[in-house]
Enzyme design. Structure first.
Site, PDB file in Angstrom:
ATOM      1  N   GLY A  46       0.829  -1.196   0.000  1.00 39.35           N
ATOM      2  CA  GLY A  46       0.000   0.000   0.000  1.00 39.35           C
ATOM      3  C   GLY A  46       0.862   1.242   0.000  1.00 39.35           C
ATOM      4  O   GLY A  46       1.994   1.217   0.495  1.00 39.35           O
ATOM      5  N   GLN A  51       2.710  10.035   1.266  1.00 38.68           N
ATOM      6  CA  GLN A  51       4.066   9.513   1.450  1.00 38.68           C
ATOM      7  C   GLN A  51       5.040   9.950   0.357  1.00 38.68           C
ATOM      8  O   GLN A  51       6.244   9.836   0.529  1.00 38.68           O
ATOM      9  CB  GLN A  51       4.034   7.980   1.529  1.00 38.68           C
ATOM     10  CG  GLN A  51       3.396   7.480   2.810  1.00 38.68           C
ATOM     11  CD  GLN A  51       3.180   5.993   2.737  1.00 38.68           C
ATOM     12  OE1 GLN A  51       2.191   5.525   2.171  1.00 38.68           O
ATOM     13  NE2 GLN A  51       4.111   5.230   3.280  1.00 38.68           N
ATOM     14  N   CYS A  91       5.472  -0.142   7.125  1.00 39.41           N
ATOM     15  CA  CYS A  91       5.138   1.050   6.352  1.00 39.41           C
ATOM     16  C   CYS A  91       6.374   1.460   5.567  1.00 39.41           C
ATOM     17  O   CYS A  91       7.478   1.442   6.124  1.00 39.41           O
ATOM     18  CB  CYS A  91       4.734   2.167   7.316  1.00 39.41           C
ATOM     19  SG  CYS A  91       4.325   3.712   6.490  1.00 39.41           S
ATOM     20  N   LEU A  92       6.186   1.807   4.307  1.00 35.80           N
ATOM     21  CA  LEU A  92       7.340   2.212   3.496  1.00 35.80           C
ATOM     22  C   LEU A  92       7.974   3.486   4.041  1.00 35.80           C
ATOM     23  O   LEU A  92       9.126   3.785   3.735  1.00 35.80           O
ATOM     24  CB  LEU A  92       6.920   2.393   2.029  1.00 35.80           C
ATOM     25  CG  LEU A  92       6.472   1.103   1.328  1.00 35.80           C
ATOM     26  CD1 LEU A  92       5.982   1.396  -0.077  1.00 35.80           C
ATOM     27  CD2 LEU A  92       7.600   0.078   1.306  1.00 35.80           C
ATOM     28  N   HIS A 133      -4.821   1.660   7.346  1.00 35.55           N
ATOM     29  CA  HIS A 133      -3.450   2.185   7.459  1.00 35.55           C
ATOM     30  C   HIS A 133      -3.209   3.299   6.434  1.00 35.55           C
ATOM     31  O   HIS A 133      -2.710   4.373   6.769  1.00 35.55           O
ATOM     32  CB  HIS A 133      -2.472   1.013   7.268  1.00 35.55           C
ATOM     33  CG  HIS A 133      -1.024   1.389   7.227  1.00 35.55           C
ATOM     34  ND1 HIS A 133      -0.102   0.895   8.128  1.00 35.55           N
ATOM     35  CD2 HIS A 133      -0.319   2.201   6.404  1.00 35.55           C
ATOM     36  CE1 HIS A 133       1.094   1.411   7.850  1.00 35.55           C
ATOM     37  NE2 HIS A 133       0.986   2.197   6.798  1.00 35.55           N
ATOM     38  N   GLU A 134      -3.595   3.035   5.175  1.00 37.31           N
ATOM     39  CA  GLU A 134      -3.338   4.024   4.116  1.00 37.31           C
ATOM     40  C   GLU A 134      -4.202   5.275   4.297  1.00 37.31           C
ATOM     41  O   GLU A 134      -3.739   6.386   4.055  1.00 37.31           O
ATOM     42  CB  GLU A 134      -3.573   3.412   2.728  1.00 37.31           C
ATOM     43  CG  GLU A 134      -2.645   2.264   2.359  1.00 37.31           C
ATOM     44  CD  GLU A 134      -1.163   2.561   2.596  1.00 37.31           C
ATOM     45  OE1 GLU A 134      -0.733   3.715   2.429  1.00 37.31           O
ATOM     46  OE2 GLU A 134      -0.447   1.628   2.975  1.00 37.31           O
ATOM     47  N   HIS A 137      -2.763   7.736   6.646  1.00 34.26           N
ATOM     48  CA  HIS A 137      -1.729   8.609   6.061  1.00 34.26           C
ATOM     49  C   HIS A 137      -2.342   9.913   5.546  1.00 34.26           C
ATOM     50  O   HIS A 137      -1.746  10.974   5.659  1.00 34.26           O
ATOM     51  CB  HIS A 137      -1.024   7.911   4.890  1.00 34.26           C
ATOM     52  CG  HIS A 137       0.067   6.972   5.300  1.00 34.26           C
ATOM     53  ND1 HIS A 137       1.178   7.376   6.011  1.00 34.26           N
ATOM     54  CD2 HIS A 137       0.222   5.638   5.088  1.00 34.26           C
ATOM     55  CE1 HIS A 137       1.983   6.329   6.208  1.00 34.26           C
ATOM     56  NE2 HIS A 137       1.420   5.256   5.662  1.00 34.26           N
TER      57      HIS A 137
HETATM   58 NI    NI Z   1       2.285   3.373   5.605  1.00 34.61          NI
END
Ligand code: NI
Length: 170
Positions: A46, A51, A91-92, A133-134, A137
């Site tokens: 995701g 991000q 998470c990236l 989660h996304e 963000h």
């Molecule tokens: Ni994330």
């Protein structure tokens, strides 16, 4: 194909509240495609526009084992949370760290797709976690915010150390 640089915790830009997309244009679709390329390349399941420092309400997700079932959510709205689950999340923007976070087991999502067409779906299990989660963000929230401040601070310190080591190795 374009790969976009991903912001990393504790970058303050990750705290930005994203704005709704007013009209899905060819520029929106280009951004969606770049987000997907960046997510698959990372690799991740995701990625949100936040991000990559674009503060529009857009997320891309693919929880399929074969990484060939992209889900695009533009202006996602979550509702009807039911049940609870806890899974290890990564998470990236918080590379190399995984922690269990409490989430709803099932949710409903209303969003626009890549073509700007409205749709609704129900999600559960891993997909529901990923969507929650996304979407966090887009409100400037990270999974580390659900952890104790002690744990969060430890992650922050280890990430800065990792970055210093990377810089020194260059
Ligand atoms: Ni994330």
């Amino acid at each position: 194909m374009a790969l976009l640089p991903i912001l990393e915790f504790p970058d303050p830009r990750l705290r930005t509240t994203a704005q709704p997309v007013e009209r899905v244009t060819s520029a929106t679709r280009k951004l969606v495609d770049d987000l997907l390329d960046t997510m698959y390349e990372a690799p991740g399941i995701g990625l949100s526009a936040t991000q990559v420092d674009v503060h529009q309400r857009i997320v891309v997700i693919d929880v399929s084992a074969t990484q060939d079932a992209p889900l695009v959510l533009i202006n996602p709205q979550l509702s009807a949370p039911e049940g609870t689950q806890e899974r290890e999340e990564g998470c990236l923007s918080v590379p190399t760290f995984y922690e269990a976070v409490p989430r709803a087991e099932r949710i409903r999502v209303a969003a626009l797709d890549r073509d700007g067409k409205p749709f609704e779906m129900q999600a559960q299990a891993l997909l529901a976690v990923c969507i929650q989660h996304e979407c966090d963000h887009l409100d400037g929230k990270l999974f580390v915010d659900y952890l104790s401040s002690l744990k969060r601070e430890r992650i922050r310190r280890r990430l800065s150390k990792l970055r210093r080591q990377e810089a020194a190795a260059r």
